[in-house]
Motif scaffolding. Structure first.
Motif: not given
Length: 149
Positions: A78-103
């Motif tokens: 939304i920080t870009c000049d868009i005319e319509h709302l967008y929805v995610t059509i694909n999502l690719s995530i690489d999980f590299l390391y973990g994080a614990k509660a409190g971090e």
């Protein structure tokens, strides 16, 4: 890519504050991050990992990581000049390391391209020491819903 100055000005008033404040989006309220910076096509926020976001091994759940990255990528758009709302059509995530509660973790997102129908955005998640914990990319499709700010 053109900036949406109105959206950037609106978001900028929340720098240093919780993103959940007066936000109508329940996911943003649940994640409860602190906005650190915002500019055209870029946003940074800090989050504290909570116990209710961790899996049975005591580390931040992959689904929550995906939600954090997806939410930041969508909000950054939304920080870009868009005319319509967008929805995610694909999502690719690489999980590299973990994080614990409190971090504390930081998510940085960046818009790479906004086309007439498709936008491409990436996000990276770091721990307090700057170690890359996860990274994601997404393509988002323009809807027929007008974006008004």
């Amino acid at each position: 890519m053109k900036a949406n100055d109105k959206a950037i000005a609106f978001l900028s008033q929340y720098i240093g504050k919780r993103m959940a404040h007066e936000n109508p989006n329940p996911i943003t309220r649940y994640l409860d991050g602190i906005l650190k910076s915002v500019s055209a096509g870029s946003m940074t926020a800090e989050f504290e990992v909570r116990e209710d976001q961790c899996n049975h091994a005591g580390v931040l759940h992959g689904g929550v990581i995906s939600m954090l990255l997806d939410e930041m990528m969508g909000t950054t758009l939304i920080t870009c000049d868009i005319e319509h709302l967008y929805v995610t059509i694909n999502l690719s995530i690489d999980f590299l390391y973990g994080a614990k509660a409190g971090e504390k973790i930081t998510v940085v997102s960046e818009v790479f391209r906004v086309g007439k129908k498709i936008a491409n955005v990436e996000a990276k998640m770091y721990n307090a020491e700057g170690k890359l914990l996860a990274k994601g990319s997404s393509n988002l499709a323009a809807t027929s819903i007008p974006f008004k700010m």
